[in-house]
Structure formats: structure tokens, C-alpha cells
Design a protein around this motif. Structure first.
Motif, PDB file in Angstrom:
ATOM      1  N   GLU A 141       0.875  -1.176   0.000  1.00  0.00           N
ATOM      2  CA  GLU A 141       0.000   0.000   0.000  1.00  0.00           C
ATOM      3  C   GLU A 141       0.906   1.218   0.000  1.00  0.00           C
ATOM      4  O   GLU A 141       1.805   1.302   0.837  1.00  0.00           O
ATOM      5  CB  GLU A 141      -0.853   0.039   1.261  1.00  0.00           C
ATOM      6  CG  GLU A 141      -1.646  -1.216   1.536  1.00  0.00           C
ATOM      7  CD  GLU A 141      -2.217  -1.221   2.951  1.00  0.00           C
ATOM      8  OE1 GLU A 141      -2.818  -0.199   3.349  1.00  0.00           O
ATOM      9  OE2 GLU A 141      -2.044  -2.226   3.636  1.00  0.00           O
ATOM     10  N   ALA A 142       0.678   2.155  -0.934  1.00  0.00           N
ATOM     11  CA  ALA A 142       1.588   3.302  -1.001  1.00  0.00           C
ATOM     12  C   ALA A 142       0.888   4.556  -1.505  1.00  0.00           C
ATOM     13  O   ALA A 142      -0.124   4.494  -2.203  1.00  0.00           O
ATOM     14  CB  ALA A 142       2.776   2.971  -1.897  1.00  0.00           C
ATOM     15  N   LYS A 143       1.484   5.680  -1.143  1.00  0.00           N
ATOM     16  CA  LYS A 143       1.078   6.997  -1.634  1.00  0.00           C
ATOM     17  C   LYS A 143       2.191   7.490  -2.550  1.00  0.00           C
ATOM     18  O   LYS A 143       3.365   7.420  -2.188  1.00  0.00           O
ATOM     19  CB  LYS A 143       0.870   7.970  -0.478  1.00  0.00           C
ATOM     20  CG  LYS A 143      -0.355   7.646   0.354  1.00  0.00           C
ATOM     21  CD  LYS A 143      -0.574   8.722   1.398  1.00  0.00           C
ATOM     22  CE  LYS A 143      -1.957   8.638   1.982  1.00  0.00           C
ATOM     23  NZ  LYS A 143      -2.987   9.186   1.116  1.00  0.00           N
ATOM     24  N   HIS A 144       1.795   7.987  -3.705  1.00  0.00           N
ATOM     25  CA  HIS A 144       2.747   8.363  -4.751  1.00  0.00           C
ATOM     26  C   HIS A 144       2.804   9.877  -4.914  1.00  0.00           C
ATOM     27  O   HIS A 144       1.799  10.509  -5.244  1.00  0.00           O
ATOM     28  CB  HIS A 144       2.333   7.712  -6.075  1.00  0.00           C
ATOM     29  CG  HIS A 144       2.470   6.223  -6.053  1.00  0.00           C
ATOM     30  ND1 HIS A 144       3.447   5.576  -6.763  1.00  0.00           N
ATOM     31  CD2 HIS A 144       1.776   5.262  -5.392  1.00  0.00           C
ATOM     32  CE1 HIS A 144       3.344   4.275  -6.553  1.00  0.00           C
ATOM     33  NE2 HIS A 144       2.335   4.058  -5.722  1.00  0.00           N
ATOM     34  N   MET A 145       3.983  10.431  -4.682  1.00  0.00           N
ATOM     35  CA  MET A 145       4.159  11.878  -4.825  1.00  0.00           C
ATOM     36  C   MET A 145       3.927  12.333  -6.262  1.00  0.00           C
ATOM     37  O   MET A 145       3.511  13.467  -6.487  1.00  0.00           O
ATOM     38  CB  MET A 145       5.558  12.304  -4.369  1.00  0.00           C
ATOM     39  CG  MET A 145       5.810  12.112  -2.893  1.00  0.00           C
ATOM     40  SD  MET A 145       4.664  13.036  -1.869  1.00  0.00           S
ATOM     41  CE  MET A 145       4.022  11.723  -0.861  1.00  0.00           C
ATOM     42  N   CYS A 146       4.146  11.458  -7.239  1.00  0.00           N
ATOM     43  CA  CYS A 146       3.921  11.846  -8.631  1.00  0.00           C
ATOM     44  C   CYS A 146       2.441  12.116  -8.893  1.00  0.00           C
ATOM     45  O   CYS A 146       2.098  12.836  -9.832  1.00  0.00           O
ATOM     46  CB  CYS A 146       4.466  10.791  -9.596  1.00  0.00           C
ATOM     47  SG  CYS A 146       3.722   9.162  -9.427  1.00  0.00           S
ATOM     48  N   MET A 147       1.582  11.579  -8.056  1.00  0.00           N
ATOM     49  CA  MET A 147       0.149  11.827  -8.189  1.00  0.00           C
ATOM     50  C   MET A 147      -0.321  12.907  -7.213  1.00  0.00           C
ATOM     51  O   MET A 147      -1.376  13.493  -7.401  1.00  0.00           O
ATOM     52  CB  MET A 147      -0.624  10.533  -7.940  1.00  0.00           C
ATOM     53  CG  MET A 147      -2.064  10.615  -8.331  1.00  0.00           C
ATOM     54  SD  MET A 147      -2.753   8.977  -8.452  1.00  0.00           S
ATOM     55  CE  MET A 147      -4.480   9.381  -8.463  1.00  0.00           C
ATOM     56  N   MET A 148       0.476  13.178  -6.201  1.00  0.00           N
ATOM     57  CA  MET A 148       0.080  14.138  -5.174  1.00  0.00           C
ATOM     58  C   MET A 148       0.677  15.529  -5.413  1.00  0.00           C
ATOM     59  O   MET A 148       0.022  16.531  -5.167  1.00  0.00           O
ATOM     60  CB  MET A 148       0.509  13.619  -3.798  1.00  0.00           C
ATOM     61  CG  MET A 148      -0.189  12.314  -3.417  1.00  0.00           C
ATOM     62  SD  MET A 148       0.522  11.516  -1.972  1.00  0.00           S
ATOM     63  CE  MET A 148      -0.050  12.617  -0.685  1.00  0.00           C
ATOM     64  N   MET A 149       1.915  15.595  -5.893  1.00  0.00           N
ATOM     65  CA  MET A 149       2.619  16.872  -6.044  1.00  0.00           C
ATOM     66  C   MET A 149       2.449  17.502  -7.420  1.00  0.00           C
ATOM     67  O   MET A 149       2.740  18.675  -7.599  1.00  0.00           O
ATOM     68  CB  MET A 149       4.129  16.665  -5.834  1.00  0.00           C
ATOM     69  CG  MET A 149       4.520  16.245  -4.458  1.00  0.00           C
ATOM     70  SD  MET A 149       6.292  15.882  -4.357  1.00  0.00           S
ATOM     71  CE  MET A 149       7.003  17.483  -4.679  1.00  0.00           C
ATOM     72  N   ARG A 150       2.055  16.708  -8.391  1.00  0.00           N
ATOM     73  CA  ARG A 150       1.977  17.178  -9.775  1.00  0.00           C
ATOM     74  C   ARG A 150       0.780  16.504 -10.437  1.00  0.00           C
ATOM     75  O   ARG A 150       0.075  15.741  -9.793  1.00  0.00           O
ATOM     76  CB  ARG A 150       3.281  16.847 -10.527  1.00  0.00           C
ATOM     77  CG  ARG A 150       3.673  15.377 -10.415  1.00  0.00           C
ATOM     78  CD  ARG A 150       4.562  14.845 -11.506  1.00  0.00           C
ATOM     79  NE  ARG A 150       4.047  15.001 -12.836  1.00  0.00           N
ATOM     80  CZ  ARG A 150       3.105  14.240 -13.402  1.00  0.00           C
ATOM     81  NH1 ARG A 150       2.560  13.246 -12.725  1.00  0.00           N
ATOM     82  NH2 ARG A 150       2.708  14.458 -14.625  1.00  0.00           N
ATOM     83  N   GLY A 151       0.577  16.758 -11.687  1.00  0.00           N
ATOM     84  CA  GLY A 151      -0.501  16.091 -12.415  1.00  0.00           C
ATOM     85  C   GLY A 151      -1.857  16.352 -11.786  1.00  0.00           C
ATOM     86  O   GLY A 151      -2.257  17.494 -11.615  1.00  0.00           O
TER      87      GLY A 151
END
Length: 184
Positions: A141-151
Motif C-alpha cells: 500500500e503506497a502513496k505516490h508523490m507523482c500523483m500528489m505533487m503534480r498532475g
């Protein structure tokens, strides 16, 4: 490798319009290069090296679960971090693995440029290879900065991946036991 990374970070700092000689950035390329070496050390490790003969003969044949192993990795698409936790279960087949080695396996694969789907699969296959288990289940289970910080910038999104091998794939009761155990 260190000097190449350092030069790369100097180039990035310059390319974004900053002055690499500014006081606050003076040692940044060196620090960033050292950090990147650490964050990618999994490329320079082997399964044999990190398990270090910590596989022991055992009559245990019931499920073993190690859960909430924290992980930190780098998305291979954006080189941004993703963080989370990993749950690993296996059914021993004459051998058990030393407890700390599960975390070392997770770290070895997480400390590479990754996608979560591949990371989950690599962990499961490694546990299967080292232990000869009759079944392995892994959930990440993970949180992805590529989906949180951008996009799309979705702060509450998370991703869950699973790989079930052997008994965990073939036997719904084994899989369900694993899923119930990680729920607590």
C-alpha cells in the motif's frame, strides 16, 4: 558514479534558472548525489547478500506474516518518491527466513526506480526463491508523490497491489486467512 550524479544535479540547478554558487545551493549537488546513491542502493545488492544465510530448517508449516514493513521508493516515471508499507506472508516448506530479512528484501527492491506493481512482484518472487515456500502473499500500500505533487494532485489517493503465489493463489482459504490477518 558520485561525480556523474553531482554534475547532473549541478546541471539541473542551472537548467531551472538557479545559481549553483548561491550559498544555500553550494553543497546541494554533493548532498543530492549522496542521497541518490543511497536511494538506489538496491541496484548494488543481491538477494544472497542481504539474506546472509539466515534461512533455517524448520518444521513450521503454518502461515507466517510480517506486516507493516515501511518502504520508500522512487517512481521510475517521474523520479518522485512513493512511500507506504508492505505485508508479506508465506507458508514454510521446511525452511524459515530470519525476520529482519523480510525488511531487507523490501528495501533492496524499493531502493531502485520502480513501479509499485513490479515492486510487489519482485518481493513475492524473492521470498519464494529464498524460502522455497509453498505459497507467498504480498500486499503493498503506497502513496505516490507523482500523483500528489503534480498532475492530478490528489492528496488522499493511495494504491494497493497484491501478488499471490502458490497456495495463496490456488487456495481461497489461504488467501482469505492472509487478508483477514492483515486487517487485524
Amino acid at each position: 558514479m558520485h561525480n556523474e550524479l553531482k554534475q547532473g544535479y549541478e546541471n539541473i540547478i542551472t537548467a531551472v534558472g538557479e545559481d549553483p554558487n548561491r550559498e544555500g545551493l553550494l553543497d546541494t549537488p554533493k548532498r543530492a548525489a549522496k542521497a541518490m546513491e543511497y536511494l538506489t542502493q538496491g541496484y548494488r545488492q543481491t538477494l544472497e547478500e542481504i539474506t546472509n544465510n539466515a534461512v533455517f530448517t524448520s518444521d513450521a508449516d503454518d502461515m507466517v506474516l510480517v506486516q507493516d514493513i515501511e518502504l520508500y521508493s522512487m517512481c521510475e516515471h517521474h523520479l518522485l518518491p512513493f512511500t507506504g508499507r508492505c505485508h508479506i506472508a508465506y507458508i514454510p516448506n521446511g525452511k524459515v527466513l530470519g525476520l529482519s530479512k523480510f525488511a531487507r528484501i523490501v528495501d533492496m527492491f524499493a531502493r531502485r526506480f520502480q513501479i509499485q506493481e513490479q515492486l510487489t512482484h519482485q518481493i513475492a518472487k524473492a521470498v519464494e526463491e529464498v524460502t522455497g515456500a509453498t505459497g507467498v502473499g504480498v500486499i503493498v500500500e503506497a502513496k505516490h508523490m507523482c500523483m500528489m505533487m503534480r498532475g492530478v494532485e490528489k492528496q488522499n489517493s493511495s494504491m494497493r497491489t497484491s501478488v499471490m503465489l502458490g497456495n495463496f493463489r490456488a487456495d481461497p482459504k489461504t488467501r482469505n486467512e492472509f487478508l483477514q490477518l492483515i486487517k487485524g
